[in-house]
Motif scaffolding. Structure first.
Motif, PDB file in Angstrom:
ATOM      1  N   GLY A  42      -3.879  -6.714   1.040  1.00 22.60           N
ATOM      2  CA  GLY A  42      -2.463  -6.360   0.984  1.00 22.60           C
ATOM      3  C   GLY A  42      -1.774  -6.300   2.328  1.00 22.60           C
ATOM      4  O   GLY A  42      -0.581  -5.980   2.386  1.00 22.60           O
ATOM      5  N   GLY A  43      -2.498  -6.566   3.439  1.00 23.11           N
ATOM      6  CA  GLY A  43      -1.892  -6.369   4.755  1.00 23.11           C
ATOM      7  C   GLY A  43      -1.444  -4.928   4.928  1.00 23.11           C
ATOM      8  O   GLY A  43      -0.475  -4.619   5.611  1.00 23.11           O
ATOM      9  N   GLN A  44      -2.194  -4.016   4.294  1.00 20.26           N
ATOM     10  CA  GLN A  44      -1.744  -2.630   4.139  1.00 20.26           C
ATOM     11  C   GLN A  44      -2.262  -1.724   5.255  1.00 20.26           C
ATOM     12  O   GLN A  44      -3.451  -1.728   5.562  1.00 20.26           O
ATOM     13  CB  GLN A  44      -2.226  -2.096   2.781  1.00 20.26           C
ATOM     14  CG  GLN A  44      -1.693  -0.723   2.427  1.00 20.26           C
ATOM     15  CD  GLN A  44      -1.880  -0.417   0.946  1.00 20.26           C
ATOM     16  OE1 GLN A  44      -2.042  -1.312   0.129  1.00 20.26           O
ATOM     17  NE2 GLN A  44      -1.856   0.850   0.594  1.00 20.26           N
ATOM     18  N   VAL A  45      -1.344  -0.969   5.866  1.00 14.30           N
ATOM     19  CA  VAL A  45      -1.753   0.105   6.774  1.00 14.30           C
ATOM     20  C   VAL A  45      -2.301   1.230   5.906  1.00 14.30           C
ATOM     21  O   VAL A  45      -1.619   1.731   5.010  1.00 14.30           O
ATOM     22  CB  VAL A  45      -0.572   0.606   7.624  1.00 14.30           C
ATOM     23  CG1 VAL A  45      -1.004   1.794   8.492  1.00 14.30           C
ATOM     24  CG2 VAL A  45      -0.027  -0.513   8.504  1.00 14.30           C
ATOM     25  N   THR A  46      -3.555   1.610   6.141  1.00  7.14           N
ATOM     26  CA  THR A  46      -4.200   2.629   5.306  1.00  7.14           C
ATOM     27  C   THR A  46      -4.374   3.961   6.023  1.00  7.14           C
ATOM     28  O   THR A  46      -4.722   4.955   5.393  1.00  7.14           O
ATOM     29  CB  THR A  46      -5.579   2.138   4.819  1.00  7.14           C
ATOM     30  OG1 THR A  46      -6.392   1.830   5.958  1.00  7.14           O
ATOM     31  CG2 THR A  46      -5.436   0.893   3.952  1.00  7.14           C
ATOM     32  N   PRO A  76       1.969   0.239   1.524  1.00  8.28           N
ATOM     33  CA  PRO A  76       1.954  -1.031   0.799  1.00  8.28           C
ATOM     34  C   PRO A  76       3.224  -1.843   1.102  1.00  8.28           C
ATOM     35  O   PRO A  76       4.299  -1.263   1.309  1.00  8.28           O
ATOM     36  CB  PRO A  76       1.925  -0.619  -0.675  1.00  8.28           C
ATOM     37  CG  PRO A  76       1.590   0.841  -0.682  1.00  8.28           C
ATOM     38  CD  PRO A  76       2.044   1.391   0.627  1.00  8.28           C
ATOM     39  N   ILE A  77       3.084  -3.157   1.113  1.00  5.54           N
ATOM     40  CA  ILE A  77       4.221  -4.045   1.343  1.00  5.54           C
ATOM     41  C   ILE A  77       4.702  -4.583   0.000  1.00  5.54           C
ATOM     42  O   ILE A  77       3.930  -5.211  -0.728  1.00  5.54           O
ATOM     43  CB  ILE A  77       3.840  -5.180   2.303  1.00  5.54           C
ATOM     44  CG1 ILE A  77       3.697  -4.591   3.700  1.00  5.54           C
ATOM     45  CG2 ILE A  77       4.875  -6.298   2.274  1.00  5.54           C
ATOM     46  CD1 ILE A  77       3.193  -5.537   4.727  1.00  5.54           C
ATOM     47  N   CYS A  78       5.964  -4.289  -0.331  1.00  2.00           N
ATOM     48  CA  CYS A  78       6.550  -4.745  -1.586  1.00  2.00           C
ATOM     49  C   CYS A  78       7.303  -6.047  -1.322  1.00  2.00           C
ATOM     50  O   CYS A  78       8.338  -6.040  -0.648  1.00  2.00           O
ATOM     51  CB  CYS A  78       7.496  -3.692  -2.153  1.00  2.00           C
ATOM     52  SG  CYS A  78       6.711  -2.083  -2.383  1.00  2.00           S
ATOM     53  N   PHE A  79       6.775  -7.149  -1.831  1.00  2.00           N
ATOM     54  CA  PHE A  79       7.352  -8.483  -1.625  1.00  2.00           C
ATOM     55  C   PHE A  79       6.755  -9.417  -2.672  1.00  2.00           C
ATOM     56  O   PHE A  79       5.562  -9.331  -2.925  1.00  2.00           O
ATOM     57  CB  PHE A  79       7.008  -8.994  -0.210  1.00  2.00           C
ATOM     58  CG  PHE A  79       7.362 -10.450   0.003  1.00  2.00           C
ATOM     59  CD1 PHE A  79       8.617 -10.814   0.463  1.00  2.00           C
ATOM     60  CD2 PHE A  79       6.437 -11.462  -0.264  1.00  2.00           C
ATOM     61  CE1 PHE A  79       8.939 -12.150   0.645  1.00  2.00           C
ATOM     62  CE2 PHE A  79       6.761 -12.800  -0.081  1.00  2.00           C
ATOM     63  CZ  PHE A  79       8.016 -13.150   0.378  1.00  2.00           C
ATOM     64  N   PHE A  93       3.635  -9.360  -5.445  1.00  2.00           N
ATOM     65  CA  PHE A  93       2.205  -9.675  -5.333  1.00  2.00           C
ATOM     66  C   PHE A  93       1.610  -9.492  -3.936  1.00  2.00           C
ATOM     67  O   PHE A  93       0.395  -9.470  -3.770  1.00  2.00           O
ATOM     68  CB  PHE A  93       1.924 -11.107  -5.799  1.00  2.00           C
ATOM     69  CG  PHE A  93       2.804 -12.169  -5.174  1.00  2.00           C
ATOM     70  CD1 PHE A  93       2.674 -12.536  -3.845  1.00  2.00           C
ATOM     71  CD2 PHE A  93       3.780 -12.804  -5.938  1.00  2.00           C
ATOM     72  CE1 PHE A  93       3.479 -13.504  -3.273  1.00  2.00           C
ATOM     73  CE2 PHE A  93       4.600 -13.786  -5.379  1.00  2.00           C
ATOM     74  CZ  PHE A  93       4.452 -14.135  -4.045  1.00  2.00           C
ATOM     75  N   ALA A  94       2.436  -9.327  -2.900  1.00  2.00           N
ATOM     76  CA  ALA A  94       1.902  -9.318  -1.525  1.00  2.00           C
ATOM     77  C   ALA A  94       0.877  -8.209  -1.318  1.00  2.00           C
ATOM     78  O   ALA A  94      -0.126  -8.385  -0.620  1.00  2.00           O
ATOM     79  CB  ALA A  94       3.037  -9.182  -0.510  1.00  2.00           C
ATOM     80  N   ARG A  95       1.102  -7.037  -1.926  1.00  2.00           N
ATOM     81  CA  ARG A  95       0.218  -5.881  -1.706  1.00  2.00           C
ATOM     82  C   ARG A  95      -1.125  -6.028  -2.417  1.00  2.00           C
ATOM     83  O   ARG A  95      -2.030  -5.225  -2.184  1.00  2.00           O
ATOM     84  CB  ARG A  95       0.920  -4.599  -2.168  1.00  2.00           C
ATOM     85  CG  ARG A  95       1.171  -4.553  -3.663  1.00  2.00           C
ATOM     86  CD  ARG A  95       2.037  -3.379  -4.079  1.00  2.00           C
ATOM     87  NE  ARG A  95       2.116  -3.301  -5.543  1.00  2.00           N
ATOM     88  CZ  ARG A  95       2.081  -2.182  -6.234  1.00  2.00           C
ATOM     89  NH1 ARG A  95       1.963  -1.026  -5.611  1.00  2.00           N
ATOM     90  NH2 ARG A  95       2.158  -2.195  -7.540  1.00  2.00           N
TER      91      ARG A  95
END
Length: 312
Positions: A42-46, A76-79, A93-95
């Motif tokens: 997700g390219g997510q900062v956790t 999460p990135i919403c895109f 779907f990006a996340r």
């Protein structure tokens, strides 16, 4: 040897580890001991910790760490869609995708590289993605940790399609707070907002500051580029600075909704608050070859000098 005796090597300060599913994640550090963790899922900062090791982002104790499920917490990135206001899955779907490391990204402004530890990630659509959303794009994400411990996310979305497309976007930022009833938000007073609890009906904010005593799910429109979240108990303030993101989402599920979410503890709403830099009301439209940039910077300051510091 102390850090002061040598030039801090930001590249060496980035550590690669594996998460529970064997997916790479990157730990960024600064010389003072602050850190941020970013997953290819997700390219997510956790995680984002200050120099004392305190976690500043909320993650649910019941979060599901299993792709393609998005993790409940972090950023999460919403895109290319926020919420369920379109034909795609909730928040797009990006996340849910596995991103790749971008080894040779187009250059950013020198200020966005100098004196920071950072990682560059890239998302391109799969054939499966294009069945549901038939557009070609490159989504580049840089996550940076500054010397001061600020967390910066820079998203660049480029249309490499033959025709225009539109999207909505949000950095769905889960902030960790001591007690939601002791938190207030400054910078959104007098603004119009869409209330997702009332079929997106439009209202005008009447309070001097936003405080919490029940569920809230709002999109504040044409919001300022600086917003402050004051945590009275911790005597600290999150300062949110944003560019290219005209809207601000404010969300807390409160008790009833918390009990209905399988990946969220019944009482955890007391320790979290989402305040998102977003572009929702007026979707971003890109012509072929055009690029959009959305920037988010998160800082933490002592509440005692916050108002003067922000000029809110």
């Amino acid at each position: 040897m102390g850090h002061s005796a040598a030039v801090w090597d930001y590249r060496a300060a980035t550590e690669i580890t594996k998460d529970w599913n064997g997916i790479n994640q990157f730990l960024l550090r600064n010389p003072q001991g602050a850190s941020a963790r970013v997953s290819l899922h997700g390219g997510q900062v956790t995680s984002w910790r200050n120099e004392h090791g305190e976690e500043l982002l909320f993650t649910s104790s019941k979060a599901i760490f299993k792709p393609p499920k998005a993790m409940r917490g972090g950023i999460p990135i919403c895109f290319p869609q926020f919420g369920n206001c379109g034909s795609l899955e909730q928040h797009g779907f990006a996340r849910n995708k596995i991103w790749t490391v971008d080894d040779n990204p187009p250059p950013l402004h020198p200020n966005d590289s100098h004196g920071k530890s950072f990682i560059d990630l890239l998302l391109k659509p799969s054939e499966e993605d294009q069945k549901g959303w038939p557009h070609s794009f490159e989504f580049r994400l840089r996550v940076s940790l500054t010397t001061d411990g600020d967390l910066i996310l820079i998203s660049r979305v480029r249309n490499i399609n033959g025709k225009p497309f539109s999207f909505s976007f949000a950095y769905h930022t889960y902030l960790s707070v001591s007690d939601i009833s002791e938190v207030r938000i400054e910078g959104l007073e007098t603004l119009d907002y869409l209330d997702n609890l009332c079929q997106r009906e439009r209202f005008t904010e009447q309070g001097d500051a936003i405080t919490f005593e029940s569920e809230m799910d709002r999109v504040y429109l044409s919001s300022p580029n600086v917003i402050a979240v004051l945590d009275h108990e911790k005597k600290r303030t999150y300062v949110i600075r944003k560019e290219g993101l005209p809207d601000a989402v404010v969300w807390n599920p409160w008790d009833k909704k918390s009990k209905s979410m399988v990946d969220f503890g019944d009482e955890e709403y007391k320790q979290m608050l989402c305040v998102d830099g977003a572009a929702i009301e007026k979707p971003i439209t890109l012509k072929p070859g055009e690029e959009w940039t959305g920037r988010l910077q998160l800082s933490v300051v002592s509440s005692s000098f916050c108002s003067e510091y922000l000029n809110l």
